[in-house]
Design a protein around this motif. Structure first.
Motif, PDB file in Angstrom:
ATOM      1  N   LEU A 269       0.879  -1.056  -0.023  1.00 45.28           N
ATOM      2  CA  LEU A 269      -0.090   0.030  -0.031  1.00 45.28           C
ATOM      3  C   LEU A 269       0.774   1.194  -0.147  1.00 45.28           C
ATOM      4  CD1 LEU A 269      -2.959   0.977  -0.078  1.00 45.28           C
ATOM      5  CD2 LEU A 269      -2.860   0.871   2.606  1.00 45.28           C
TER       6      LEU A 269
ATOM      7  N   ILE B 283       1.682   1.716  -3.594  1.00 41.40           N
ATOM      8  CA  ILE B 283       0.365   2.334  -4.263  1.00 41.40           C
ATOM      9  C   ILE B 283       0.122   3.794  -3.857  1.00 41.40           C
ATOM     10  CG2 ILE B 283      -2.063   1.850  -4.550  1.00 41.40           C
ATOM     11  CD1 ILE B 283      -0.252  -0.352  -5.563  1.00 41.40           C
ATOM     12  N   ARG B 284       0.180   4.136  -2.844  1.00 42.72           N
ATOM     13  CA  ARG B 284      -0.119   5.381  -2.418  1.00 42.72           C
ATOM     14  C   ARG B 284       0.827   6.678  -2.709  1.00 42.72           C
ATOM     15  NH1 ARG B 284      -4.311   6.125   0.406  1.00 42.72           N
ATOM     16  NH2 ARG B 284      -4.902   4.382   1.764  1.00 42.72           N
TER      17      ARG B 284
ATOM     18  N   PRO C  58      -0.101   7.748  -7.266  1.00 45.76           N
ATOM     19  CA  PRO C  58      -0.747   9.031  -7.831  1.00 45.76           C
ATOM     20  C   PRO C  58       0.208  10.434  -7.754  1.00 45.76           C
ATOM     21  CG  PRO C  58      -2.274   7.813  -6.088  1.00 45.76           C
ATOM     22  CD  PRO C  58      -0.994   7.168  -6.248  1.00 45.76           C
ATOM     23  N   ARG C  59       1.117  10.326  -6.617  1.00 42.25           N
ATOM     24  CA  ARG C  59       1.690  11.501  -6.598  1.00 42.25           C
ATOM     25  C   ARG C  59       3.169  11.589  -7.862  1.00 42.25           C
ATOM     26  NH1 ARG C  59       6.483  12.775  -3.088  1.00 42.25           N
ATOM     27  NH2 ARG C  59       6.518  15.028  -2.738  1.00 42.25           N
TER      28      ARG C  59
ATOM     29  N   TYR D 253       2.318  10.263 -10.585  1.00 45.21           N
ATOM     30  CA  TYR D 253       1.551  10.560 -11.733  1.00 45.21           C
ATOM     31  C   TYR D 253       1.421  12.219 -11.746  1.00 45.21           C
ATOM     32  CZ  TYR D 253      -2.516  10.680 -15.115  1.00 45.21           C
ATOM     33  OH  TYR D 253      -3.574  10.766 -16.086  1.00 45.21           O
ATOM     34  N   ARG D 254       1.208  12.712 -10.911  1.00 38.76           N
ATOM     35  CA  ARG D 254       1.004  14.280 -10.633  1.00 38.76           C
ATOM     36  C   ARG D 254       2.253  15.001 -11.073  1.00 38.76           C
ATOM     37  NH1 ARG D 254       0.638  16.622  -5.832  1.00 38.76           N
ATOM     38  NH2 ARG D 254       0.459  14.921  -4.711  1.00 38.76           N
ATOM     39  N   PHE D 255       3.258  14.712 -10.588  1.00 44.87           N
ATOM     40  CA  PHE D 255       4.723  15.366 -10.800  1.00 44.87           C
ATOM     41  C   PHE D 255       4.861  14.921 -12.128  1.00 44.87           C
ATOM     42  CE2 PHE D 255       6.888  17.264  -7.211  1.00 44.87           C
ATOM     43  CZ  PHE D 255       5.909  17.032  -6.224  1.00 44.87           C
TER      44      PHE D 255
ATOM     45  N   GLU E 188       2.907  17.373 -14.514  1.00 41.79           N
ATOM     46  CA  GLU E 188       3.458  18.931 -14.390  1.00 41.79           C
ATOM     47  C   GLU E 188       4.790  18.918 -15.181  1.00 41.79           C
ATOM     48  OE1 GLU E 188       2.212  21.612 -12.445  1.00 41.79           O
ATOM     49  OE2 GLU E 188       0.831  20.514 -11.943  1.00 41.79           O
TER      50      GLU E 188
ATOM     51  N   LEU F 251      -2.861   2.506 -12.467  1.00 43.63           N
ATOM     52  CA  LEU F 251      -3.628   2.911 -11.429  1.00 43.63           C
ATOM     53  C   LEU F 251      -5.290   2.724 -12.192  1.00 43.63           C
ATOM     54  CD1 LEU F 251      -2.484   6.258 -10.614  1.00 43.63           C
ATOM     55  CD2 LEU F 251      -2.541   4.582  -8.939  1.00 43.63           C
TER      56      LEU F 251
ATOM     57  N   LEU G  78      -6.712   4.545 -14.827  1.00 46.04           N
ATOM     58  CA  LEU G  78      -7.307   5.875 -14.889  1.00 46.04           C
ATOM     59  C   LEU G  78      -8.231   5.717 -16.360  1.00 46.04           C
ATOM     60  CD1 LEU G  78      -5.013   8.637 -13.967  1.00 46.04           C
ATOM     61  CD2 LEU G  78      -6.415   7.087 -12.499  1.00 46.04           C
TER      62      LEU G  78
ATOM     63  N   ALA H 151     -10.861  12.533 -14.798  1.00 48.83           N
ATOM     64  CA  ALA H 151      -9.347  12.621 -14.753  1.00 48.83           C
ATOM     65  C   ALA H 151      -8.727  11.269 -13.849  1.00 48.83           C
ATOM     66  CB  ALA H 151      -8.767  13.843 -14.433  1.00 48.83           C
ATOM     67  N   ARG H 152      -9.588  10.832 -13.227  1.00 48.99           N
ATOM     68  CA  ARG H 152      -9.192  10.005 -12.110  1.00 48.99           C
ATOM     69  C   ARG H 152      -9.767   8.584 -12.250  1.00 48.99           C
ATOM     70  NH1 ARG H 152      -8.978  15.093  -9.728  1.00 48.99           N
ATOM     71  NH2 ARG H 152      -6.732  15.402  -9.345  1.00 48.99           N
TER      72      ARG H 152
ATOM     73  N   ASP I 294      -5.439  12.479  -5.066  1.00 49.50           N
ATOM     74  CA  ASP I 294      -4.373  11.283  -4.911  1.00 49.50           C
ATOM     75  C   ASP I 294      -5.098  10.072  -3.987  1.00 49.50           C
ATOM     76  OD1 ASP I 294      -2.626  12.890  -5.844  1.00 49.50           O
ATOM     77  OD2 ASP I 294      -1.017  12.637  -4.529  1.00 49.50           O
TER      78      ASP I 294
ATOM     79  N   MET J 235      -7.855   8.331  -6.452  1.00 53.12           N
ATOM     80  CA  MET J 235      -6.766   7.586  -7.250  1.00 53.12           C
ATOM     81  C   MET J 235      -6.201   6.137  -6.810  1.00 53.12           C
ATOM     82  SD  MET J 235      -4.643  10.349  -9.417  1.00 53.12           S
ATOM     83  CE  MET J 235      -4.192  10.037 -10.968  1.00 53.12           C
ATOM     84  N   THR J 236      -5.995   6.285  -5.453  1.00 55.13           N
ATOM     85  CA  THR J 236      -5.769   5.191  -4.624  1.00 55.13           C
ATOM     86  C   THR J 236      -6.825   4.030  -4.821  1.00 55.13           C
ATOM     87  OG1 THR J 236      -4.040   6.321  -3.567  1.00 55.13           O
ATOM     88  CG2 THR J 236      -4.499   4.343  -2.407  1.00 55.13           C
TER      89      THR J 236
ATOM     90  N   TYR K 146      -7.230   2.434  -8.258  1.00 56.47           N
ATOM     91  CA  TYR K 146      -6.482   1.183  -8.014  1.00 56.47           C
ATOM     92  C   TYR K 146      -6.942   0.174  -7.411  1.00 56.47           C
ATOM     93  CZ  TYR K 146      -2.386  -1.941  -7.599  1.00 56.47           C
ATOM     94  OH  TYR K 146      -1.712  -2.945  -7.529  1.00 56.47           O
TER      95      TYR K 146
END
Lengths: 220, 220
Positions: free
Chosen positions: A14, A17-18, A21-22, A24-26, A29, A84, A86, A112-113, B203, B206-207, B210
């Motif tokens: 986990l 997994i957690r 998303p971060r 993905y976000r970075f 950007e 993920l 999406l 988007a999610r 985030d 999105m978790t 998944y």
DNA sequence: TAGATTGTTAATCGATTAACAATC
DNA sequence: TAGATTGTTAATCGATTAACAATC
């Protein structure tokens, strides 16, 4: 071949997994800024973690990089998006159109999610029938028939904690297998295959309380 | 004497800290139901963790139990409240009274979590001057003078990510040392003694994406 | 090719769990 | 006192970091 990519026996922790998303976000950007290539070291500096961890995390799902080069930014973001899920678009409903529910329905980009937000429900005559972000708020009394017809996968619970447990049980009967739970209550259902993401904003705020007070006490 | 209770050299891990609000919550529920006494084993069953962990966690802060008896529920809750600093009342301001900001200002019991919510700010003429939960929304342009006068400790940021970094820097100059950040941006300020709690609802969602997709793939 | 950086194994670190002596 | 349950030390487990051979 990425090991465990099929999602069958794979047991990615986990914690990993957690972080996805971060990433993905970075990466999003970076891609938006026109960056096409990045090494684990560069990314680690931007994100405040170690290059080792990034490589370890990604290799839970597959080898997305290239020796001597690094990672292709848009390609990696896309891979993580697929990991993920999406692209699959789960069907979601939101229950409880108070301030928080309205904020989430309006604010959150479900598309988007990985979701289609199908409908919003409430039990208050003040709210039922009003428009919130393209959706007419439905009467909770039609929940059963709605679910039987549209088979939503996920419910977003923005309801008082008193109502949460019973409603969750009802929703499970109706085929819901995922909850995004904002009610001030720990949903931890003993049903096989039911997934819950509890969001406890109050707990988050109290953690901050501790940290700030600790800082203040340091300097006195 | 509890070791490290003064908060000086004590370094309780973040994992432990993050469990404290949850203990506080469960103990509050139990107390409300008239429960006065509980053993680590009973509590562990209710909370879904091990008795060992509960005892370890609590003993980071002191020995609150009694051998052969267990823990006094209201007393323990009270102790945890003090550890978190719920009694000190930090001054807070909230910036960005969109849907989310309004939801938080209305929904969240700041008092119960160690804060006085002093004021709300926004930059939109549509919102400035409106009433939200006892507060008139202030014009962001008076932020400087307000902060110099009232010396808030903590800022709740419910603003778009583009604005977050610059505003945070400004607020640090104005003496803010804690942030509860809902902007879709990782505040990680390189300032000594500044504390940030980033809340990334996207985030979190999105978790869940998944986890639900993984469940769905299992059964096919 | 030489240089860079991954994928992956091994080492370390921290967090959780188990065990038990202390003690109410 | 005997029984129960803590506080605390020791053992285990998992997650993070370091190292390096593989390879682009």
């Amino acid at each position: 071949m990425p090991k465990g990519y099929d999602g069958k026996e794979s047991t990615v922790s986990l914690s990993v997994i957690r972080r996805m998303p971060r990433y993905y976000r970075f990466l999003g950007e970076l891609a938006k800024m026109g960056c096409t290539r990045i090494s684990s070291r560069e990314l680690s500096e931007k994100m405040g973690l170690t290059a080792s961890q990034i490589r370890q995390d990604l290799n839970c799902f597959g080898g997305f990089g290239q020796q001597g080069y690094g990672y292709n930014v848009p390609a990696l973001q896309d891979e993580i998006g697929k990991i993920l899920g999406l692209d699959q678009k789960l069907n979601a409903i939101l229950i409880g159109v108070g301030n928080l529910g309205r904020a989430i329905a309006t604010h959150m980009d479900f598309e988007a999610r990985g979701y289609n937000l199908l409908a919003l429900f409430d039990n208050s005559p003040d709210v039922i029938g009003t428009m919130v972000n393209q959706h007419t708020v439905e009467d909770i009394s039609i929940l059963d028939s709605f679910c039987r017809k549209h088979k939503p996968d996920v419910a977003v619970l923005c309801i008082p904690k008193e109502a949460a447990k019973a409603l969750a049980e009802q929703l499970i009967e109706l085929g819901i297998h995922g909850f995004w739970n904002f009610s001030h209550y720990d949903l931890s259902l003993n049903h096989e295959g039911i997934v819950v993401e509890n969001v406890h904003l109050g707990d988050s705020l109290m953690t901050l309380t501790y940290m700030v007070n600790k800082e203040l006490n340091k300097n006195k």
